[in-house]
Design an enzyme around this catalytic site. Structure first.
Site, PDB file in Angstrom:
ATOM      1  N   HIS A  23     -38.700  29.902 -28.533  1.00 62.33           N
ATOM      2  CA  HIS A  23     -39.205  28.532 -28.696  1.00 62.33           C
ATOM      3  C   HIS A  23     -38.279  27.781 -29.656  1.00 62.33           C
ATOM      4  O   HIS A  23     -38.721  27.284 -30.691  1.00 62.33           O
ATOM      5  CB  HIS A  23     -40.635  28.523 -29.250  1.00 62.33           C
ATOM      6  CG  HIS A  23     -41.696  28.729 -28.212  1.00 62.33           C
ATOM      7  ND1 HIS A  23     -42.978  29.106 -28.534  1.00 62.33           N
ATOM      8  CD2 HIS A  23     -41.671  28.597 -26.866  1.00 62.33           C
ATOM      9  CE1 HIS A  23     -43.692  29.212 -27.423  1.00 62.33           C
ATOM     10  NE2 HIS A  23     -42.929  28.913 -26.398  1.00 62.33           N
ATOM     11  N   HIS A  79     -46.599  29.206 -14.398  1.00 63.46           N
ATOM     12  CA  HIS A  79     -46.470  28.409 -15.624  1.00 63.46           C
ATOM     13  C   HIS A  79     -45.074  27.789 -15.611  1.00 63.46           C
ATOM     14  O   HIS A  79     -44.102  28.478 -15.302  1.00 63.46           O
ATOM     15  CB  HIS A  79     -46.664  29.391 -16.790  1.00 63.46           C
ATOM     16  CG  HIS A  79     -46.422  28.866 -18.157  1.00 63.46           C
ATOM     17  ND1 HIS A  79     -46.690  27.589 -18.559  1.00 63.46           N
ATOM     18  CD2 HIS A  79     -45.963  29.507 -19.272  1.00 63.46           C
ATOM     19  CE1 HIS A  79     -46.399  27.459 -19.847  1.00 63.46           C
ATOM     20  NE2 HIS A  79     -45.949  28.599 -20.293  1.00 63.46           N
ATOM     21  N   GLU A  81     -43.160  26.626 -18.045  1.00 61.35           N
ATOM     22  CA  GLU A  81     -42.247  26.723 -19.197  1.00 61.35           C
ATOM     23  C   GLU A  81     -40.971  27.456 -18.766  1.00 61.35           C
ATOM     24  O   GLU A  81     -41.014  28.385 -17.953  1.00 61.35           O
ATOM     25  CB  GLU A  81     -42.937  27.428 -20.378  1.00 61.35           C
ATOM     26  CG  GLU A  81     -42.222  27.149 -21.685  1.00 61.35           C
ATOM     27  CD  GLU A  81     -43.041  27.480 -22.936  1.00 61.35           C
ATOM     28  OE1 GLU A  81     -44.114  28.097 -22.806  1.00 61.35           O
ATOM     29  OE2 GLU A  81     -42.580  27.120 -24.034  1.00 61.35           O
ATOM     30  N   ASP A  83     -38.958  29.627 -19.804  1.00 62.10           N
ATOM     31  CA  ASP A  83     -38.675  31.067 -19.887  1.00 62.10           C
ATOM     32  C   ASP A  83     -39.160  31.792 -18.632  1.00 62.10           C
ATOM     33  O   ASP A  83     -38.767  32.934 -18.384  1.00 62.10           O
ATOM     34  CB  ASP A  83     -39.276  31.695 -21.152  1.00 62.10           C
ATOM     35  CG  ASP A  83     -40.730  31.353 -21.373  1.00 62.10           C
ATOM     36  OD1 ASP A  83     -41.158  30.254 -20.995  1.00 62.10           O
ATOM     37  OD2 ASP A  83     -41.448  32.193 -21.951  1.00 62.10           O
ATOM     38  N   HIS A 146     -51.230  29.202 -22.158  1.00 65.32           N
ATOM     39  CA  HIS A 146     -51.315  28.325 -23.316  1.00 65.32           C
ATOM     40  C   HIS A 146     -50.842  26.903 -23.029  1.00 65.32           C
ATOM     41  O   HIS A 146     -50.756  26.092 -23.976  1.00 65.32           O
ATOM     42  CB  HIS A 146     -50.487  28.932 -24.473  1.00 65.32           C
ATOM     43  CG  HIS A 146     -48.997  28.927 -24.206  1.00 65.32           C
ATOM     44  ND1 HIS A 146     -48.122  28.250 -25.030  1.00 65.32           N
ATOM     45  CD2 HIS A 146     -48.229  29.431 -23.221  1.00 65.32           C
ATOM     46  CE1 HIS A 146     -46.884  28.388 -24.584  1.00 65.32           C
ATOM     47  NE2 HIS A 146     -46.923  29.108 -23.496  1.00 65.32           N
ATOM     48  N   ASP A 165     -48.397  34.409 -19.543  1.00 68.46           N
ATOM     49  CA  ASP A 165     -48.243  34.597 -20.997  1.00 68.46           C
ATOM     50  C   ASP A 165     -49.408  35.374 -21.628  1.00 68.46           C
ATOM     51  O   ASP A 165     -49.211  36.084 -22.619  1.00 68.46           O
ATOM     52  CB  ASP A 165     -48.131  33.240 -21.698  1.00 68.46           C
ATOM     53  CG  ASP A 165     -46.733  32.642 -21.600  1.00 68.46           C
ATOM     54  OD1 ASP A 165     -45.753  33.406 -21.590  1.00 68.46           O
ATOM     55  OD2 ASP A 165     -46.632  31.412 -21.540  1.00 68.46           O
ATOM     56  N   TYR A 193     -48.187  37.657 -31.383  1.00 68.85           N
ATOM     57  CA  TYR A 193     -48.122  36.731 -30.249  1.00 68.85           C
ATOM     58  C   TYR A 193     -49.428  35.937 -30.144  1.00 68.85           C
ATOM     59  O   TYR A 193     -49.427  34.718 -29.975  1.00 68.85           O
ATOM     60  CB  TYR A 193     -47.899  37.582 -29.001  1.00 68.85           C
ATOM     61  CG  TYR A 193     -47.629  36.878 -27.706  1.00 68.85           C
ATOM     62  CD1 TYR A 193     -46.331  36.653 -27.271  1.00 68.85           C
ATOM     63  CD2 TYR A 193     -48.672  36.482 -26.885  1.00 68.85           C
ATOM     64  CE1 TYR A 193     -46.089  36.048 -26.053  1.00 68.85           C
ATOM     65  CE2 TYR A 193     -48.441  35.880 -25.669  1.00 68.85           C
ATOM     66  CZ  TYR A 193     -47.133  35.662 -25.259  1.00 68.85           C
ATOM     67  OH  TYR A 193     -46.906  35.058 -24.046  1.00 68.85           O
ATOM     68  N   HIS A 226     -44.391  38.679 -20.441  1.00 66.12           N
ATOM     69  CA  HIS A 226     -43.532  39.131 -21.546  1.00 66.12           C
ATOM     70  C   HIS A 226     -43.977  40.531 -21.977  1.00 66.12           C
ATOM     71  O   HIS A 226     -45.176  40.763 -22.199  1.00 66.12           O
ATOM     72  CB  HIS A 226     -43.674  38.232 -22.781  1.00 66.12           C
ATOM     73  CG  HIS A 226     -43.169  36.838 -22.609  1.00 66.12           C
ATOM     74  ND1 HIS A 226     -41.842  36.520 -22.409  1.00 66.12           N
ATOM     75  CD2 HIS A 226     -43.825  35.647 -22.624  1.00 66.12           C
ATOM     76  CE1 HIS A 226     -41.711  35.215 -22.313  1.00 66.12           C
ATOM     77  NE2 HIS A 226     -42.900  34.648 -22.427  1.00 66.12           N
TER      78      HIS A 226
HETATM   79 FE1  FEO Z   1     -45.353  29.733 -22.181  1.00 63.43          FE
HETATM   80 FE2  FEO Z   1     -43.639  32.569 -21.950  1.00 63.43          FE
HETATM   81  O1  FEO Z   1     -43.899  30.755 -21.755  1.00 63.43           O
END
Ligand code: FEO
Length: 395
Positions: A23, A79, A81, A83, A146, A165, A193, A226
């Site tokens: 991030h 999601h 994002e 990543d 999230h 996530d 996390y 992750h």
């Molecule tokens: Fe919310 Fe692992 O990205």
């Protein structure tokens, strides 16, 4: 290289051993991370999520070694994002018309990131996609877990929940499953996390977990985006999330301070002595924030019932490390925690009261009077700090 998850489900992600900040610079990743993508090969071939942009070319190359890209029937993006969606632009150059299944909000985030009008198919909770061989994908929206666009997908037959996530950790591992790694590292990273990413959404999370339970899904595997895949007692991490989302605290008091000429440091150590004198059972931890990792300290705050925050006065205010720390923990919306403020000063002496006001604004219940001391602590000041610690321990 692909790795088998179960039957015709394969992991095809990237293990990022070198990652130390995530991030941007906001989150420390002492143990690296992984970006987990999954390939399901039934009558239909489905790709779930991709990897972060720097690994896009490598990912698409590896994927093309496993399957003719033109034979991918559906792409699921849980999601937006980057990543997880970062390799989409590279992949879609090869298969621009392949349908992408995602939430309505993910269409917004994917268009916002990549400015492409791909073949989006919006799904809602309970929608199903037949993938052949008697198996279906069932979609579950996970708004604010999230991001507003977050979603999970459940594979019937194999009973796998692809949770994105949720339930993840920033934890690089060559071995895929939770029973194959250091358990201490695993739960430490899982809690970090949760505390640093998911904590603000605890109340939403509890409702969502109840909703998923009410769906009576048999969950044999939780495949996150992750870190490891939960296959050995996967409900253990769900139970942990229920625990962590319930105004979690342990019997711990954490002292967080910064110091200029060691006066505030001396007070911090004397406060710790006072707490220990009064209560031999409470866990006491003390961190000079200027020498500590803010995400690790925040995890300790998450575990604490009380946080004692100290800064000397500078420029009628507080040191920037402490200001940033309080600003950060305010965003995490911790509940049911107490706080106290202290600090040394030479002249005007505003810092303890400023800390108390900021901690109150961050949602903490303030205990005791703000404790200030002018100049370097003498023996009387040290005794007063010990008494302040005893008072904190009594709350
Ligand atoms: Fe919310 Fe692992 O990205």
């Amino acid at each position: 290289m692909k790795k088998k998850v179960k039957n015709n489900v394969y992991w095809l992600g990237k293990v990022d051993w070198e990652l130390r900040r995530f991030h941007g610079d906001e989150y420390s990743t002492h143990n690296g991370s992984t970006y987990n993508s999954y390939l399901i090969k039934e009558e239909k071939n489905i790709l779930i999520d991709t990897v972060w942009i720097p690994f896009a070319a490598e990912f698409v190359h590896n994927l093309s070694e496993e399957i003719d890209l033109n034979k991918i029937d559906y792409i699921i993006i849980n999601h937006g994002e980057i990543d997880h969606s970062g390799a989409l632009p590279e992949l879609m150059k090869h298969i621009p018309d392949t349908p992408i299944y995602c939430t309505a909000n993910a269409v917004k985030s994917l268009k916002g990131h990549y400015h492409q009008d791909w073949n989006f198919n919006i799904v809602k909770t309970g929608d199903k996609l037949d993938i052949g061989n008697g198996k279906e994908l069932v979609f579950v929206e996970m708004p604010m877990l999230h991001w507003p666009d977050s979603m999970a997908v459940y594979l019937t037959g194999d009973n796998i929940l692809f949770s994105n996530d949720a339930f993840g950790q920033h934890y690089a591992t060559e071995l895929l499953f939770n029973d194959q790694v250091d358990q201490c590292d695993l739960f430490k990273e899982s809690m970090k996390y949760y505390a640093n990413i998911l904590a603000p959404f605890s109340h939403i999370l509890r409702k969502k977990l109840d909703e998923i339970m009410a769906m009576n899904l048999v969950i044999e595997i939780i495949a996150t985006s992750h870190g490891i895949i939960w296959r050995d007692n996967p409900m253990r991490i769900v139970e942990k999330y229920m625990e962590w989302s319930g105004n979690y605290q342990e019997n711990q008091i954490t002292i967080v301070y910064d110091t200029m000429w060691n006066g505030t440091k001396v007070l911090a150590e004397k406060i710790a002595e006072g707490i220990a004198y009064e209560d031999q059972n409470v866990v006491i931890k003390l961190f000079n924030l200027a020498k500590s990792d803010i995400n690790d300290v925040t995890t300790e705050v998450f575990k604490s019932k009380t946080v004692v925050v100290g800064s000397p006065t500078i420029g009628n205010s507080i040191l920037h490390s402490i200001a940033a720390f309080i600003s950060y923990i305010k965003t995490l919306k911790f509940k049911d925690k107490k706080a106290a403020g202290f600090g040394c000063y030479g002249w005007s002496g505003e810092s303890p009261k400023i800390i108390v006001e900021l901690m109150k604004d961050a949602g903490f219940e303030i205990i005791g009077e703000a404790f200030g001391n002018q100049w370097n602590p003498d023996e009387d000041a040290k005794k007063s700090a010990v008494e302040f610690g005893k008072e904190i321990a009594r709350y």
